[in-house]
Design an enzyme around this catalytic site. Structure first.
Site, PDB file in Angstrom:
ATOM      1  N   LYS A  22      57.138  83.051  97.959  1.00 58.34           N
ATOM      2  CA  LYS A  22      58.054  82.246  97.121  1.00 58.34           C
ATOM      3  C   LYS A  22      58.794  83.155  96.148  1.00 58.34           C
ATOM      4  CE  LYS A  22      56.534  79.998  93.205  1.00 58.34           C
ATOM      5  NZ  LYS A  22      57.333  80.163  92.015  1.00 58.34           N
ATOM      6  N   ASN A  23      58.055  84.031  95.452  1.00 56.48           N
ATOM      7  CA  ASN A  23      58.667  84.806  94.376  1.00 56.48           C
ATOM      8  C   ASN A  23      59.480  85.999  94.853  1.00 56.48           C
ATOM      9  OD1 ASN A  23      57.691  82.921  92.666  1.00 56.48           O
ATOM     10  ND2 ASN A  23      56.039  84.157  91.835  1.00 56.48           N
ATOM     11  N   CYS A 116      58.204  75.666  79.953  1.00 54.82           N
ATOM     12  CA  CYS A 116      57.469  74.819  80.899  1.00 54.82           C
ATOM     13  C   CYS A 116      56.025  74.756  80.392  1.00 54.82           C
ATOM     14  CB  CYS A 116      57.544  75.407  82.311  1.00 54.82           C
ATOM     15  SG  CYS A 116      56.701  76.976  82.443  1.00 54.82           S
ATOM     16  N   ARG A 121      58.881  80.685  77.548  1.00 56.14           N
ATOM     17  CA  ARG A 121      59.635  81.433  78.567  1.00 56.14           C
ATOM     18  C   ARG A 121      61.079  81.695  78.143  1.00 56.14           C
ATOM     19  NH1 ARG A 121      57.569  79.654  84.342  1.00 56.14           N
ATOM     20  NH2 ARG A 121      58.138  81.793  84.800  1.00 56.14           N
ATOM     21  N   ASP A 308      49.287  84.649  87.778  1.00 51.74           N
ATOM     22  CA  ASP A 308      49.420  83.520  88.709  1.00 51.74           C
ATOM     23  C   ASP A 308      48.126  83.240  89.472  1.00 51.74           C
ATOM     24  OD1 ASP A 308      52.890  84.128  89.682  1.00 51.74           O
ATOM     25  OD2 ASP A 308      51.962  83.353  87.867  1.00 51.74           O
ATOM     26  N   ARG A 402      55.766  72.948  95.021  1.00 46.90           N
ATOM     27  CA  ARG A 402      56.807  73.916  94.619  1.00 46.90           C
ATOM     28  C   ARG A 402      56.521  75.273  95.233  1.00 46.90           C
ATOM     29  NH1 ARG A 402      57.459  74.750  88.619  1.00 46.90           N
ATOM     30  NH2 ARG A 402      58.741  76.364  89.582  1.00 46.90           N
TER      31      ARG A 402
HETATM   32  C1  EPZ Z   1      57.808  85.609  87.190  1.00 44.07           C
HETATM   33  O1  EPZ Z   1      58.245  84.771  86.129  1.00 44.07           O
HETATM   34  C2  EPZ Z   1      57.168  84.687  88.224  1.00 44.07           C
HETATM   35  N1  EPZ Z   1      58.162  83.743  88.724  1.00 44.07           N
HETATM   36  C3  EPZ Z   1      56.008  83.925  87.595  1.00 44.07           C
HETATM   37  O2  EPZ Z   1      55.399  83.146  88.631  1.00 44.07           O
HETATM   38  C4  EPZ Z   1      54.984  84.937  87.079  1.00 44.07           C
HETATM   39  O3  EPZ Z   1      53.932  84.247  86.434  1.00 44.07           O
HETATM   40  C5  EPZ Z   1      55.670  85.895  86.080  1.00 44.07           C
HETATM   41  O4  EPZ Z   1      56.804  86.532  86.715  1.00 44.07           O
HETATM   42  C6  EPZ Z   1      54.723  86.987  85.591  1.00 44.07           C
HETATM   43  O5  EPZ Z   1      54.272  87.729  86.678  1.00 44.07           O
HETATM   44  C7  EPZ Z   1      58.999  84.158  89.713  1.00 44.07           C
HETATM   45  O6  EPZ Z   1      58.943  85.287  90.160  1.00 44.07           O
HETATM   46  C8  EPZ Z   1      59.987  83.145  90.212  1.00 44.07           C
HETATM   47  P1  EPZ Z   1      58.371  87.364  83.076  1.00 44.07           P
HETATM   48  P2  EPZ Z   1      59.208  85.387  84.975  1.00 44.07           P
HETATM   49  O7  EPZ Z   1      59.803  87.422  82.693  1.00 44.07           O
HETATM   50  O8  EPZ Z   1      60.147  86.369  85.559  1.00 44.07           O
HETATM   51  C9  EPZ Z   1      58.091  86.827  78.346  1.00 44.07           C
HETATM   52  C10 EPZ Z   1      54.610  81.187  89.685  1.00 44.07           C
HETATM   53  O9  EPZ Z   1      53.608  80.485  89.484  1.00 44.07           O
HETATM   54  N2  EPZ Z   1      59.572  86.978  78.340  1.00 44.07           N
HETATM   55  O10 EPZ Z   1      57.736  88.562  83.679  1.00 44.07           O
HETATM   56  O11 EPZ Z   1      59.781  84.250  84.210  1.00 44.07           O
HETATM   57  C11 EPZ Z   1      57.667  85.512  78.996  1.00 44.07           C
HETATM   58  O12 EPZ Z   1      57.726  84.462  78.058  1.00 44.07           O
HETATM   59  C12 EPZ Z   1      55.422  81.704  88.519  1.00 44.07           C
HETATM   60  O13 EPZ Z   1      55.000  81.538  90.827  1.00 44.07           O
HETATM   61  C13 EPZ Z   1      60.239  87.015  77.124  1.00 44.07           C
HETATM   62  O14 EPZ Z   1      59.632  86.932  76.055  1.00 44.07           O
HETATM   63  O15 EPZ Z   1      58.132  86.135  84.082  1.00 44.07           O
HETATM   64  C14 EPZ Z   1      56.254  85.815  79.435  1.00 44.07           C
HETATM   65  O16 EPZ Z   1      55.397  85.656  78.327  1.00 44.07           O
HETATM   66  C15 EPZ Z   1      54.897  81.201  87.180  1.00 44.07           C
HETATM   67  N3  EPZ Z   1      61.593  87.156  77.124  1.00 44.07           N
HETATM   68  C16 EPZ Z   1      56.321  87.296  79.823  1.00 44.07           C
HETATM   69  O17 EPZ Z   1      57.498  87.826  79.193  1.00 44.07           O
HETATM   70  C17 EPZ Z   1      62.301  87.269  78.294  1.00 44.07           C
HETATM   71  O18 EPZ Z   1      63.556  87.412  78.241  1.00 44.07           O
HETATM   72  C18 EPZ Z   1      56.413  87.520  81.334  1.00 44.07           C
HETATM   73  O19 EPZ Z   1      57.555  86.852  81.797  1.00 44.07           O
HETATM   74  C19 EPZ Z   1      61.603  87.211  79.524  1.00 44.07           C
HETATM   75  C20 EPZ Z   1      60.236  87.075  79.523  1.00 44.07           C
END
Ligand code: EPZ
Length: 426
Positions: A22-23, A116, A121, A308, A402
């Site tokens: 998916k990701n 969410c 996020r 995850d 999803r």
């Molecule tokens: C990706 O989300 C994945 N989604 C998530 O999988 C996964 O949990 C996450 O990476 C961490 O590995 C997809 O790939 C579609 P991040 P993403 O930006 O990119 C903070 C699932 O179940 N942050 O690495 O949104 C954020 O709040 C999903 O498949 C900021 O503060 O994750 C979080 O605490 C859930 N500012 C941390 O960084 C930003 O601009 C990691 O987020 C961006 C992120």
């Protein structure tokens, strides 16, 4: 909204083919707009998040059709660069169209993705990076919730990410591929899905080096070309079924597993008592006793233990023979499953500003009516239902669809008893 009913039962036996990732699919679907032509994505999972992403593609004027698990995308004509609020609220990964449409059309309007159940996020790392790439940002609408970005040209530059954010790394790459000059990302995310996005883009003609490392360099090119690409299997779906065997016991073959991408999960599952044999494409996992406790598990960016997989491991540890601790370092509210597992008799306490869960294993869980707060928590409750005594109903189970093509089909192929039912049976 559908529910899933699981009748707790015995050990698991049989085999499952792991679906496409998916990701990896989501950012690559966004990336297809960078090419004015046809892209074929093989082994694409037929899941709600992919269907949503295809709807967003169609909002921009692109076409997409399925042939089995192959997705054929035609991005020759883009007629709109506006991504509706509904699309973004349905699925936050639509935010990846920010970089893709900027790269293609030098303009995009997209609603601010809300938080969410697992956290606020924010997208500050995304926006700060794009500003440095010569992108102007305006916040429109009464509540300033529409981000309008535009530029006359994308300029390559150095980007320093405060945190190795997966989405921010991907958006910078998508913006830079057709830009002018060289963009260097420092502290880039190393997740396999970032590696795979780079592999896809390189096959389509992009110039990227350092994929999968914390330093990625993109040299802008004039255009990309058509490509046929096969998506890797989903490492989190593979990890989910590994956790099911660790919890319920049994002897299972997982076909098409991305073993290189689940090394941290293999290490943890072996520590809780599983025997695992993995070659380059398949895995045999067996467990014939109650899980052992895990002293201290901390979720980390790749290659650490993935956030995850945290909910699924918590279900395993809820029946372990002793006390375990999980520290959730990535998202600020990803312990929603604790209350659901406690309804089933689990003994879990949350400490230290909600980032630490202490799990005192119990002999068995009791079936109950519980709720899926996010797709991974929902999958973890299916595992809990497999090991509980009696019947478990998982409400709002649509969130599981999803990310999982058919979790009932998968666990039932291992001898479980799980089925979808309408919400109004309760
Ligand atoms: C990706 O989300 C994945 N989604 C998530 O999988 C996964 O949990 C996450 O990476 C961490 O590995 C997809 O790939 C579609 P991040 P993403 O930006 O990119 C903070 C699932 O179940 N942050 O690495 O949104 C954020 O709040 C999903 O498949 C900021 O503060 O994750 C979080 O605490 C859930 N500012 C941390 O960084 C930003 O601009 C990691 O987020 C961006 C992120």
């Amino acid at each position: 909204m559908s529910s899933i009913k699981v009748i707790g039962g015995g050990r698991l036996k049989g085999e499952i083919k792991i679906q496409g990732s998916k990701n990896a699919a989501l950012p690559i679907i966004a990336a297809t707009v960078l090419n004015r032509g046809i892209t074929v994505l093989r082994n694409c999972p037929r899941i709600l998040d992919v269907f949503h992403m295809i709807n967003v593609l169609k909002e921009t004027g692109c076409k997409a059709d399925w042939e089995g698990n192959n997705l054929i995308v035609d991005t020759t004509d883009i007629t709109s660069t506006k991504i509706s609020e509904g699309s973004v609220q349905k699925m936050r990964s639509s935010i990846l169209f920010l970089g893709a449409l900027l790269g293609r059309s030098h303009e995009v309007s997209i609603a601010y993705p809300g938080g969410c159940s697992i956290g606020k996020r924010p997208i500050d790392y995304h926006l700060d990076s794009l500003k440095r790439m010569n992108v102007t940002q305006e916040f429109l609408g009464e509540d300033k919730s529409i981000i309008h970005c535009y530029t006359n040209k994308i300029l390559g530059t150095d980007i320093f990410l405060k945190f190795p954010s997966v989405g921010a790394t991907q958006n910078v790459i998508l913006t830079a591929v057709l830009g002018e000059g060289v963009t260097r990302i420092f502290n880039a995310a190393r997740e396999p899905e970032v590696y795979e996005l780079c592999s896809f883009l390189i096959e389509a003609g992009a110039r990227i080096c350092g994929k999968g490392t914390a330093f990625i360099e993109i040299e802008g090119v004039k255009e990309l070309h058509d490509v046929e690409f096969t998506l890797s299997p989903d490492r989190i779906v593979a990890g989910t079924y590994m956790a099911a065997v660790a919890a319920a016991g049994g002897d299972v073959i997982l076909r098409d597993t991305p073993n290189r991408h689940v090394e941290s999960v293999i290490r943890v599952m072996e520590k809780v008592g599983c025997r695992i044999k993995a070659d380059d494409r398949h895995m045999r996992i067996s467990c014939n006793k109650r899980p052992l406790p895990y002293k201290m598990l901390i979720t980390q960016p790749y290659p650490g233990f993935p956030t995850d997989m945290q909910s699924q491991l918590m279900t395993v540890l809820s029946i372990a023979d002793g006390k375990s601790t999980i520290i959730e370092e990535i998202f600020e509210s990803r312990f929603q499953n604790v209350n659901e597992l406690k309804k089933m008799g689990a003994k879990i306490t949350i400490e230290e500003n909600k980032s630490k869960a202490v799990i005192s294993g119990v002999k068995h869980l009791e079936g109950a009516i519980v709720k899926a707060h996010d797709l991974r928590a929902g999958a973890a409750l299916v595992i809990a239902g497999l090991i509980a005594e009696g019947e478990t109903i998982i409400r709002e189970a649509t969130s599981i669809e999803r990310g999982y093509e058919d979790i009932c089909r998968d666990v039932n192929s291992l001898g479980a008893n799980a089925r979808y039912c309408s919400e109004n049976i309760l």
